[in-house]
Motif scaffolding. Structure first.
Motif, PDB file in Angstrom:
ATOM      1  N   UNK A   1       3.962  -4.019   8.013  1.00  0.00           N
ATOM      2  CA  UNK A   1       3.738  -5.451   7.768  1.00  0.00           C
ATOM      3  C   UNK A   1       5.082  -6.106   7.448  1.00  0.00           C
ATOM      4  N   UNK A   2       5.132  -7.402   7.733  1.00  0.00           N
ATOM      5  CA  UNK A   2       6.336  -8.181   7.439  1.00  0.00           C
ATOM      6  C   UNK A   2       5.938  -9.338   6.528  1.00  0.00           C
ATOM      7  N   UNK A   3       6.727  -9.552   5.476  1.00  0.00           N
ATOM      8  CA  UNK A   3       6.547 -10.754   4.651  1.00  0.00           C
ATOM      9  C   UNK A   3       7.680 -11.703   5.015  1.00  0.00           C
ATOM     10  N   UNK A   4       7.332 -12.861   5.565  1.00  0.00           N
ATOM     11  CA  UNK A   4       8.351 -13.841   5.946  1.00  0.00           C
ATOM     12  C   UNK A   4       8.581 -14.755   4.759  1.00  0.00           C
ATOM     13  N   UNK A   5       9.831 -14.775   4.292  1.00  0.00           N
ATOM     14  CA  UNK A   5      10.160 -15.562   3.101  1.00  0.00           C
ATOM     15  C   UNK A   5      11.053 -16.734   3.484  1.00  0.00           C
ATOM     16  N   UNK A   6      10.704 -17.894   2.951  1.00  0.00           N
ATOM     17  CA  UNK A   6      11.509 -19.094   3.173  1.00  0.00           C
ATOM     18  C   UNK A   6      11.687 -19.777   1.827  1.00  0.00           C
ATOM     19  N   UNK A   7      12.919 -19.980   1.422  1.00  0.00           N
ATOM     20  CA  UNK A   7      13.220 -20.625   0.143  1.00  0.00           C
ATOM     21  C   UNK A   7      12.368 -20.081  -1.003  1.00  0.00           C
ATOM     22  N   UNK A   8      12.307 -18.745  -1.099  1.00  0.00           N
ATOM     23  CA  UNK A   8      11.657 -18.124  -2.247  1.00  0.00           C
ATOM     24  C   UNK A   8      10.151 -17.994  -2.160  1.00  0.00           C
ATOM     25  N   UNK A   9       9.568 -18.439  -1.065  1.00  0.00           N
ATOM     26  CA  UNK A   9       8.115 -18.421  -0.919  1.00  0.00           C
ATOM     27  C   UNK A   9       7.724 -17.541   0.258  1.00  0.00           C
ATOM     28  N   UNK A  10       6.621 -16.791   0.097  1.00  0.00           N
ATOM     29  CA  UNK A  10       6.105 -16.036   1.246  1.00  0.00           C
ATOM     30  C   UNK A  10       5.341 -17.012   2.128  1.00  0.00           C
ATOM     31  N   UNK A  11       5.789 -17.167   3.373  1.00  0.00           N
ATOM     32  CA  UNK A  11       5.095 -18.073   4.298  1.00  0.00           C
ATOM     33  C   UNK A  11       3.959 -17.351   5.007  1.00  0.00           C
ATOM     34  N   UNK A  12       4.153 -16.055   5.249  1.00  0.00           N
ATOM     35  CA  UNK A  12       3.103 -15.286   5.919  1.00  0.00           C
ATOM     36  C   UNK A  12       3.372 -13.812   5.694  1.00  0.00           C
TER      37      UNK A  12
ATOM     38  N   UNK B   1       0.827  -1.215   0.000  1.00  0.00           N
ATOM     39  CA  UNK B   1       0.000   0.000   0.000  1.00  0.00           C
ATOM     40  C   UNK B   1       0.854   1.255   0.000  1.00  0.00           C
ATOM     41  N   UNK B   2       0.291   2.327  -0.550  1.00  0.00           N
ATOM     42  CA  UNK B   2       0.954   3.620  -0.553  1.00  0.00           C
ATOM     43  C   UNK B   2       1.284   4.037   0.868  1.00  0.00           C
ATOM     44  N   UNK B   3       2.525   4.433   1.127  1.00  0.00           N
ATOM     45  CA  UNK B   3       2.921   4.895   2.454  1.00  0.00           C
ATOM     46  C   UNK B   3       3.238   3.787   3.439  1.00  0.00           C
ATOM     47  N   UNK B   4       3.179   2.552   2.981  1.00  0.00           N
ATOM     48  CA  UNK B   4       3.415   1.425   3.885  1.00  0.00           C
ATOM     49  C   UNK B   4       4.920   1.203   4.123  1.00  0.00           C
ATOM     50  N   UNK B   5       5.244   0.665   5.293  1.00  0.00           N
ATOM     51  CA  UNK B   5       6.605   0.200   5.583  1.00  0.00           C
ATOM     52  C   UNK B   5       6.527  -1.322   5.596  1.00  0.00           C
ATOM     53  N   UNK B   6       6.945  -1.911   4.488  1.00  0.00           N
ATOM     54  CA  UNK B   6       6.863  -3.363   4.363  1.00  0.00           C
ATOM     55  C   UNK B   6       8.263  -3.967   4.422  1.00  0.00           C
ATOM     56  N   UNK B   7       8.430  -4.984   5.234  1.00  0.00           N
ATOM     57  CA  UNK B   7       9.746  -5.620   5.354  1.00  0.00           C
ATOM     58  C   UNK B   7       9.728  -7.028   4.788  1.00  0.00           C
ATOM     59  N   UNK B   8      10.754  -7.345   4.014  1.00  0.00           N
ATOM     60  CA  UNK B   8      10.972  -8.727   3.575  1.00  0.00           C
ATOM     61  C   UNK B   8      11.984  -9.325   4.539  1.00  0.00           C
ATOM     62  N   UNK B   9      11.565 -10.366   5.236  1.00  0.00           N
ATOM     63  CA  UNK B   9      12.413 -10.961   6.267  1.00  0.00           C
ATOM     64  C   UNK B   9      12.580 -12.439   5.979  1.00  0.00           C
TER      65      UNK B   9
END
Ligand SMILES: Nc1ncnc2c1ncn2[C@@H]1O[C@H](COP(=O)(O)OP(=O)(O)OP(=O)(O)O)[C@@H](O)[C@H]1O
Ligand SMILES: [Mg+2]
Length: 378
Positions: A205-216, A29-37
């Motif tokens: 929001x945080x996107x948890x990535x494991x082996x190339x896939x978003x888990x949550x 979303x516009x203005x969001x702080x999104x982290x890829x972890x």
């Protein structure tokens, strides 16, 4: 509800045989702080490079404000990147580093001056214009890199482990500064880190990535309180995970059987749990309880192995008879069991998080993704 600014649709990335991003879908979303972890090598940098348009997805599409980034020339893009090593020009002073992109674009001198000064004010580096990069501290260089990245007023800023080179104290301080700056500028941040505490501190929001896939993908609180997979439960904070099978369902609770005894869990009707289903239950160390006498509905026993005093906290290690080590955090030293004592483990029902491993969508076969990319049709 805010508008979507970046959308990632069914994205796959292959490097030869190496499938590094798998069926990725997300709207930012516009203005969001999104982290890829996620752990090293899980595909975080690759994902950022695709969002920036420097790398093409093997299949699927990425749009920024409804348009594919790679169709624009790099300097016209609404996306800018801050790299881990800052990529500053060491022989130039702070002013020239920040002004560089505008000079290349032949922006009038007066406007360059105004914008450089504004960007330096934003990152609290007024007065440092003449300083050489080699004479700046790590945190100051980091701020120069950010000033340089925001001077083009990008809609989206990509940051790849921007605090990785800093020591812990400065890192913590910069986390708070960066978050404030992001809110002030209103720019969408897509931030990469493999430090879970950093992600929890800074992100919407945080996107948890494991082996190339978003888990949550969820808010920090949701991810901590309601991990959807065992990987997420283990990766974020400390937890006790028990594998179990459902023995009985009674309305919104169930009796589960583990290798080491029975326990009770609370069910979410959405999960549609039935007798004989397999599941895992995750109980954080601060929520795991023990008693010297049996507790209704729980028959898991353990022997206290050791109590470790860590300041105001006591970490108890309890061994189950299948070798599993259970961790319990206690804040009250007056109520411990001593090493060698037998204890019964239990938890308040809402604190036992049921994890039903969903079938993650499998797109590992290259065949599945052929035909999705128009550039392949030759
Ligand atoms: N240009 C490339 N060519 C081939 N393979 C690559 C290339 N870039 C990355 N990879 C591979 O893709 C996978 C994901 O790499 P990526 O750099 O995205 O990981 P990362 O999550 O950023 O890891 P880290 O936390 O260590 O920076 C790794 O297996 C890596 O070896
Ligand atoms: Mg990386």
């Amino acid at each position: 509800m805010s508008k979507t600014i970046v959308s990632i649709m069914n994205v796959e990335k292959m490097y030869g045989e190496n499938h590094v991003v798998k069926n990725m879908n997300m709207n930012i979303a516009e203005g969001e702080f999104l982290t890829l972890l996620g752990p090293s090598g899980c595909g975080k940098t690759t994902t950022l490079r695709m969002i920036s348009g420097f790398e093409m997805p093997t299949a699927g599409a990425i749009k920024v404000q409804g348009e594919s980034v790679e169709k624009k020339e790099p300097y016209q893009r609404d996306v800018n990147t801050v790299f881990q090593n800052y990529a500053l020009f060491p022989n130039m002073n702070v002013y020239d580093n920040v002004a560089y992109g505008l000079k290349v674009k032949k922006v009038p001198k007066k406007e360059i001056h105004e914008r450089v000064m504004e960007a330096l004010r934003m990152v609290q580096l007024e007065g440092f214009e003449k300083r050489r990069i080699t004479q700046m501290s790590g945190g100051q260089k980091q701020r120069v890199a950010i000033a340089r990245a925001i001077i083009n007023r990008p809609k989206v800023l990509l940051l790849d482990e921007p605090l990785g080179a800093l020591d812990l104290k400065l890192r913590k301080q910069m986390q708070i500064e960066l978050k404030r700056l992001q809110k002030k500028l209103g720019i969408t941040f897509i931030y990469v880190t493999h430090d879970q505490e950093e992600a929890l501190t800074m992100s919407d929001r945080i996107a948890i990535i494991n082996e190339g896939r978003i888990e949550q993908i969820d808010t920090p609180v949701e991810i901590y309180k309601h991990p959807k997979t065992k990987f997420v439960a283990n990766f974020i904070g400390e937890t006790n995970l028990l594998d179990a099978v459902v023995l009985e369902v009674n309305g919104d609770t169930a009796v589960i059987g583990t290798e080491v005894g029975k326990a009770m869990v609370q069910l979410d009707p959405k999960d549609k749990i039935a007798v004989n289903d397999g599941l895992a239950v995750s109980v954080r160390p601060e929520h795991m309880k023990f008693s010297k006498t049996p507790v209704d509905g729980f028959t898991i026993k353990g022997i206290v192995k050791e109590n470790i005093f860590v300041g105001n906290l006591i970490k108890m290690m309890i061994n189950l008879n299948d070798g599993t080590e259970i961790r319990v955090n206690r804040f009250d030293a007056s109520d411990l069991s001593e090493p060698g004592e037998l204890v019964y483990l239990y938890w308040d029902l809402p604190k036992g998080v049921v994890i039903k491993e969903k079938e993650l969508i499998h797109t590992d076969s290259v065949k599945d993704i052929e035909g999705g990319d128009p550039d392949e049709e030759e």
